[in-house]
Design a protein around this motif. Structure first.
Motif, PDB file in Angstrom:
ATOM      1  N   SER A   1     -96.608 -55.307 104.367  1.00 57.99           N
ATOM      2  CA  SER A   1     -97.987 -55.737 104.700  1.00 57.99           C
ATOM      3  C   SER A   1     -98.206 -56.495 105.781  1.00 57.99           C
ATOM      4  N   PHE A   2     -99.680 -56.898 106.531  1.00 57.43           N
ATOM      5  CA  PHE A   2     -99.900 -57.431 107.487  1.00 57.43           C
ATOM      6  C   PHE A   2     -99.140 -58.602 107.580  1.00 57.43           C
ATOM      7  N   THR A   3     -99.313 -59.424 106.616  1.00 56.42           N
ATOM      8  CA  THR A   3     -98.721 -61.005 106.668  1.00 56.42           C
ATOM      9  C   THR A   3     -97.176 -60.974 106.617  1.00 56.42           C
ATOM     10  N   ALA A   4     -96.472 -59.920 106.078  1.00 55.82           N
ATOM     11  CA  ALA A   4     -94.921 -59.721 106.034  1.00 55.82           C
ATOM     12  C   ALA A   4     -94.611 -59.620 107.367  1.00 55.82           C
ATOM     13  N   ALA A   5     -95.474 -58.800 108.248  1.00 55.18           N
ATOM     14  CA  ALA A   5     -95.140 -58.437 109.454  1.00 55.18           C
ATOM     15  C   ALA A   5     -95.325 -59.569 110.424  1.00 55.18           C
ATOM     16  N   LYS A   6     -96.452 -60.058 110.436  1.00 51.82           N
ATOM     17  CA  LYS A   6     -96.786 -61.223 110.981  1.00 51.82           C
ATOM     18  C   LYS A   6     -95.715 -62.719 111.095  1.00 51.82           C
ATOM     19  N   GLU A   7     -95.517 -62.769 109.514  1.00 54.04           N
ATOM     20  CA  GLU A   7     -94.599 -63.799 109.317  1.00 54.04           C
ATOM     21  C   GLU A   7     -93.131 -63.419 109.651  1.00 54.04           C
TER      22      GLU A   7
ATOM     23  N   TYR B   1     -99.559 -68.823 119.479  1.00 51.07           N
ATOM     24  CA  TYR B   1     -98.565 -68.479 120.236  1.00 51.07           C
ATOM     25  C   TYR B   1     -98.141 -67.322 119.528  1.00 51.07           C
ATOM     26  N   TYR B   2     -97.814 -66.236 120.390  1.00 46.51           N
ATOM     27  CA  TYR B   2     -97.296 -65.168 119.750  1.00 46.51           C
ATOM     28  C   TYR B   2     -95.908 -64.515 120.403  1.00 46.51           C
ATOM     29  N   PRO B   3     -94.949 -64.259 119.657  1.00 48.54           N
ATOM     30  CA  PRO B   3     -93.603 -63.821 120.236  1.00 48.54           C
ATOM     31  C   PRO B   3     -93.650 -62.512 120.974  1.00 48.54           C
ATOM     32  N   VAL B   4     -92.879 -62.437 122.062  1.00 47.08           N
ATOM     33  CA  VAL B   4     -92.670 -61.325 122.709  1.00 47.08           C
ATOM     34  C   VAL B   4     -91.181 -61.261 123.120  1.00 47.08           C
TER      35      VAL B   4
END
Ligand code: GTP
Ligand code: MG
Length: 213
Positions: free
Chosen positions: A65-71, A138-141
């Motif tokens: 899911s969207f949430t699983a990916a983001k988390e 903040y987004y991880p790279v």
């Protein structure tokens, strides 16, 4: 995850990636004095494909899911910086670490401690502040910084065996490890040649035209 959810998911990661690319570009033309060649040979970047996101989440035993990916994923945005010398890698890492508004989420120094198969690279996951009109997030790279010879080895290894099951795996592993060591030696040789050339140009006896290419 639907296609729409995927496209919604990746927008801020793309923003974070663009912001970091701009900083790397600035570092590349300012990290040393102007008469010394630039430290970066080339930069590659990618946003993880929908299928790869779903496969990775499945490997981790999670739903796609969207949430699983983001988390759970910190490599949705990825940058690979290919430098000439180990010294360039170290300087870039030090500089990025010193940029106070970036958060260091994770660091793995596979140059100091290569993986058992011979893999070498510096991995740093940075949290990039993305300023929107109504909020900052903040987004991880994931940034992989390595030399040309480390990249050569990793690309070949990826091609012949990474995440693949091969019957002749043991033989290949021994060979790859030996190649990694040979490349490490060659790299040191080039690094010595380069510092001799830099010393000569600093003392005015070097080929300044060559040094500026
Ligand atoms: P992943 O689940 O693959 O992301 O690995 P990880 O979370 O344990 O992180 P790690 O820092 O070990 O690896 C992240 C990335 O580095 C991988 O996705 C590859 O791009 C690269 N990498 C790591 N190990 C190897 C290796 O042995 N060979 C090659 N070719 N690339 C590697
Ligand atoms: Mg990864």
């Amino acid at each position: 995850m639907t296609n729409e959810q995927y496209y919604e998911l990746i927008v801020p990661y793309q923003d974070a990636l663009n912001l970091l690319m701009a900083r790397l570009d600035v570092l590349n033309h300012s990290i040393y004095s102007t008469d010394v060649p630039k430290p970066i040979h080339n930069i590659q970047f990618r946003i993880k494909k929908k299928q790869s996101i779903e496969n990775k989440l499945e490997r981790k035993g999670m739903n796609g899911s969207f949430t699983a990916a983001k988390e759970n994923l910190r490599d949705i945005a990825g940058i690979r910086v290919i430098c000439y010398f180990v010294r360039d890698v170290e300087q870039l890492v030090d500089n990025l670490r010193g940029q106070r508004d970036l958060i260091v989420i994770q660091e793995r120094n596979y140059i100091q401690d290569p993986k058992s198969n011979g893999y070498r690279s510096y991995h740093i996951i940075l949290g990039i502040p993305v300023y929107y009109m109504e909020r900052t997030e903040y987004y991880p790279v994931e940034v992989q910084i390595r030399t040309i010879s480390m990249d050569f080895w990793a690309s070949m290894e990826h091609r012949v065996c990474y995440k693949q099951e091969r019957r002749d795996k043991q033989e290949i592993q021994a060979m790859l490890k030996q190649y990694a060591e040979l490349l490490g030696e060659m790299e040191k040789g080039f690094e010595r040649l380069n510092s001799e050339e830099l010393e000569k140009s600093a003392s005015g006896t070097g080929n300044s035209e060559k040094a500026s290419q």
